[in-house]
Design a protein around this motif. Structure first.
Motif, PDB file in Angstrom:
ATOM      1  N   UNK A   1      50.018  15.696  91.205  1.00  0.00           N
ATOM      2  CA  UNK A   1      48.483  15.279  90.818  1.00  0.00           C
ATOM      3  C   UNK A   1      48.097  14.101  91.766  1.00  0.00           C
ATOM      4  N   UNK A   2      48.727  13.747  92.541  1.00  0.00           N
ATOM      5  CA  UNK A   2      48.534  12.569  93.636  1.00  0.00           C
ATOM      6  C   UNK A   2      47.199  12.770  93.990  1.00  0.00           C
ATOM      7  N   UNK A   3      46.105  11.714  94.111  1.00  0.00           N
ATOM      8  CA  UNK A   3      46.327  10.280  93.649  1.00  0.00           C
ATOM      9  C   UNK A   3      45.936  10.044  92.126  1.00  0.00           C
ATOM     10  N   UNK A   4      45.637  11.003  91.673  1.00  0.00           N
ATOM     11  CA  UNK A   4      45.103  10.854  90.070  1.00  0.00           C
ATOM     12  C   UNK A   4      46.001  10.332  89.114  1.00  0.00           C
ATOM     13  N   UNK A   5      47.303  10.350  89.268  1.00  0.00           N
ATOM     14  CA  UNK A   5      48.404   9.987  88.337  1.00  0.00           C
ATOM     15  C   UNK A   5      48.733   8.528  88.500  1.00  0.00           C
ATOM     16  N   UNK A   6      48.287   7.722  89.387  1.00  0.00           N
ATOM     17  CA  UNK A   6      48.440   6.350  89.238  1.00  0.00           C
ATOM     18  C   UNK A   6      47.648   5.550  89.961  1.00  0.00           C
ATOM     19  N   UNK A   7      47.639   3.984  90.022  1.00  0.00           N
ATOM     20  CA  UNK A   7      46.677   3.475  90.755  1.00  0.00           C
ATOM     21  C   UNK A   7      47.055   3.384  92.353  1.00  0.00           C
ATOM     22  N   UNK A   8      46.054   3.510  93.128  1.00  0.00           N
ATOM     23  CA  UNK A   8      46.150   3.469  94.595  1.00  0.00           C
ATOM     24  C   UNK A   8      45.179   2.329  95.063  1.00  0.00           C
ATOM     25  N   UNK A   9      45.839   1.093  95.537  1.00  0.00           N
ATOM     26  CA  UNK A   9      44.948   0.232  96.039  1.00  0.00           C
ATOM     27  C   UNK A   9      44.121   0.213  97.138  1.00  0.00           C
ATOM     28  N   UNK A  10      44.536   1.301  97.987  1.00  0.00           N
ATOM     29  CA  UNK A  10      43.778   1.577  99.229  1.00  0.00           C
ATOM     30  C   UNK A  10      42.804   2.607  99.106  1.00  0.00           C
ATOM     31  N   UNK A  11      42.616   3.364  97.824  1.00  0.00           N
ATOM     32  CA  UNK A  11      41.759   4.492  97.627  1.00  0.00           C
ATOM     33  C   UNK A  11      40.241   3.816  97.016  1.00  0.00           C
ATOM     34  N   UNK A  12      39.295   4.147  97.362  1.00  0.00           N
ATOM     35  CA  UNK A  12      38.038   3.665  96.573  1.00  0.00           C
ATOM     36  C   UNK A  12      37.828   4.544  95.281  1.00  0.00           C
ATOM     37  N   UNK A  13      37.981   5.669  95.112  1.00  0.00           N
ATOM     38  CA  UNK A  13      37.774   6.251  93.865  1.00  0.00           C
ATOM     39  C   UNK A  13      38.992   5.834  92.837  1.00  0.00           C
ATOM     40  N   UNK A  14      39.960   5.355  93.293  1.00  0.00           N
ATOM     41  CA  UNK A  14      41.051   5.159  92.429  1.00  0.00           C
ATOM     42  C   UNK A  14      40.686   3.616  91.830  1.00  0.00           C
ATOM     43  N   UNK A  15      40.394   2.745  92.458  1.00  0.00           N
ATOM     44  CA  UNK A  15      39.700   1.428  92.091  1.00  0.00           C
ATOM     45  C   UNK A  15      38.607   1.621  91.235  1.00  0.00           C
ATOM     46  N   UNK A  16      37.948   2.443  91.262  1.00  0.00           N
ATOM     47  CA  UNK A  16      36.753   2.647  90.480  1.00  0.00           C
ATOM     48  C   UNK A  16      36.997   3.340  89.056  1.00  0.00           C
ATOM     49  N   UNK A  17      38.235   4.177  89.212  1.00  0.00           N
ATOM     50  CA  UNK A  17      38.667   4.852  87.827  1.00  0.00           C
ATOM     51  C   UNK A  17      39.532   3.584  87.247  1.00  0.00           C
ATOM     52  N   UNK A  18      40.224   2.855  87.772  1.00  0.00           N
ATOM     53  CA  UNK A  18      40.956   1.670  87.248  1.00  0.00           C
ATOM     54  C   UNK A  18      39.902   0.788  86.392  1.00  0.00           C
ATOM     55  N   UNK A  19      38.838   0.358  87.019  1.00  0.00           N
ATOM     56  CA  UNK A  19      37.721  -0.392  86.152  1.00  0.00           C
ATOM     57  C   UNK A  19      37.352   0.357  85.274  1.00  0.00           C
ATOM     58  N   UNK A  20      36.979   1.656  85.192  1.00  0.00           N
ATOM     59  CA  UNK A  20      36.167   2.375  84.153  1.00  0.00           C
ATOM     60  C   UNK A  20      37.159   2.678  82.906  1.00  0.00           C
ATOM     61  N   UNK A  21      38.442   2.885  83.318  1.00  0.00           N
ATOM     62  CA  UNK A  21      39.532   2.912  82.066  1.00  0.00           C
ATOM     63  C   UNK A  21      40.068   1.629  81.368  1.00  0.00           C
ATOM     64  N   UNK A  22      39.662   0.528  82.095  1.00  0.00           N
ATOM     65  CA  UNK A  22      40.213  -0.738  81.337  1.00  0.00           C
ATOM     66  C   UNK A  22      39.028  -1.096  80.672  1.00  0.00           C
ATOM     67  N   UNK A  23      38.998  -0.859  79.418  1.00  0.00           N
ATOM     68  CA  UNK A  23      37.595  -1.636  78.634  1.00  0.00           C
ATOM     69  C   UNK A  23      37.802  -3.098  78.390  1.00  0.00           C
ATOM     70  N   UNK A  24      38.995  -3.583  78.779  1.00  0.00           N
ATOM     71  CA  UNK A  24      38.902  -5.064  78.769  1.00  0.00           C
ATOM     72  C   UNK A  24      38.932  -5.825  79.965  1.00  0.00           C
ATOM     73  N   UNK A  25      38.394  -5.016  81.037  1.00  0.00           N
ATOM     74  CA  UNK A  25      38.350  -5.740  82.566  1.00  0.00           C
ATOM     75  C   UNK A  25      37.380  -6.741  82.403  1.00  0.00           C
ATOM     76  N   UNK A  26      37.459  -7.780  83.138  1.00  0.00           N
ATOM     77  CA  UNK A  26      36.561  -8.886  83.239  1.00  0.00           C
ATOM     78  C   UNK A  26      35.906  -8.758  84.596  1.00  0.00           C
ATOM     79  N   UNK A  27      34.494  -9.299  84.516  1.00  0.00           N
ATOM     80  CA  UNK A  27      33.700  -9.167  85.758  1.00  0.00           C
ATOM     81  C   UNK A  27      33.085 -10.564  85.818  1.00  0.00           C
TER      82      UNK A  27
END
Length: 350
Positions: A122-148
């Motif tokens: 299911x790559x790239x949806x199954x892990x963080x990918x620091x060089x993929x824009x959509x992966x970065x957005x998903x990580x932010x959305x999925x972390x309810x404790x993320x800081x800004x």
């Protein structure tokens, strides 16, 4: 009231009005220049949804050895879920690789060695990918404790990562440009918040015109793209420099067997302890037909930083420096296999 007093009153009133207008302007301009976390995240999500494609370059630095390892990366994405990630090691062109996702599946290509692997993944949806824009957005959305936070030039998010097989890199800091909302820098941190990986973006292009064969496997195996070398016509035998893992998880090297092959040498290292494992290192063959018939892997592509490996429940294989590496164990976890593999990067022959 005398004319003098009226004049004093009018002057005071004008000053008050000017002061009030100035204060209102400061409040309005301050509100315009400051966005909330929800505002910025909403803008990023809309951007990810609306783009039909994007293309960007990146410079990735790994801070895991005595000196930084540097890789050039080019990312091309097209809806729906088509990706091409070119990873070029400037010091070792034969280790340059392409991660490709198209309508036929997920592939890892090493054009210079005519090697290709196809994954059930299911790559790239199954892990963080620091060089993929959509992966970065998903990580932010999925972390309810993320800081800004924000600086004069950037919006900054601090989030958890999602590395299923590597818990040693739990945090990341992501910088987005305030004007374009394009990613600028991603820093991945270890458990002690020390930077381990840095990905610096440049030339982020929205909705570029892409050639029809951009995501074609054969085209990517046979054409020089982004300086990634294509298959060599002749592969001369290589000297095999044996690498030993610095991290052995308490196991000891109990046996080392070397044997000659048609292309050089093969070395087998047997480690025994509370958890046993075996490492095989050998020079690579070049098979003219392998580009058209990729080897099917029942596993996942895993980013080791210096190479993209193939991971199963009991084995990890990767290529580097013109050598094929294979780590096998029924007792190590996936995270532990990655830990052992990464520790081999700078540990040469004893």
């Amino acid at each position: 009231m005398s004319s003098y007093l009226r004049q004093r009153r009018d002057v005071a009133m004008k000053k008050y009005i000017i002061l009030l207008i100035g204060l209102m302007l400061v409040i309005v301009l301050g509100a315009c220049g400051s966005k909330s976390k929800e505002d910025v995240l909403g803008k990023l999500e809309n951007m990810a949804e609306e783009m039909s494609a994007y293309q960007t370059n990146a410079l990735m630095k790994l801070k895991t050895g005595k000196e930084d390892q540097v890789f050039r990366i080019e990312v091309t994405h097209q809806k729906e879920d088509f990706y091409r990630v070119l990873l070029k090691n400037e010091k070792d062109e034969e280790s340059s690789q392409i991660i490709l996702r198209n309508k036929d599946g997920v592939f890892v290509l090493t054009p210079a060695l005519n090697k290709s692997f196809k994954f059930q993944s299911e790559w790239p949806n199954n892990n963080s990918q620091p060089y993929l824009f959509h992966s970065l957005i998903n990580d932010i959305v999925n972390d309810k404790e993320s800081t800004f936070s924000q600086t004069d030039s950037y919006y900054v998010f601090e989030t958890k990562t999602n590395y299923e097989a590597n818990s040693n890199l739990p945090y990341q800091t992501i910088y987005f440009d305030k004007e374009s909302f394009a990613p600028v820098l991603v820093t991945i941190l270890d458990k002690d918040k020390n930077p381990v990986v840095e990905v610096e973006y440049s030339n982020f292009q929205k909705n570029p015109e892409l050639p029809e064969d951009t995501f074609d496997m054969k085209q990517n195996m046979t054409s020089s793209i982004f300086g990634v070398p294509v298959m060599a016509q002749e592969q001369l035998p290589k000297e095999l420099t044996v690498f030993y893992p610095e991290e052995t998880l308490g196991a000891k090297l109990m046996e080392e067997d070397q044997m000659d092959t048609e292309n050089g040498k093969r070395v087998l290292l047997s480690y025994q302890g509370e958890r046993n494992f075996t490492i095989i290192q050998e020079t690579l063959d070049v098979y003219p037909t392998s580009a058209g018939t990729p080897e099917l892997i029942q596993g996942e592509p895993v980013d080791l930083g210096f190479s993209v490996g193939a991971m199963t429940d009991s084995a990890l294989r990767w290529q580097a420096n013109g050598v094929n590496y294979y780590l096998a164990s029924d007792e190590l976890t996936k995270a532990e296999m990655i830990e052992v593999a990464v520790s081999m990067t700078n540990q040469a022959t004893k």
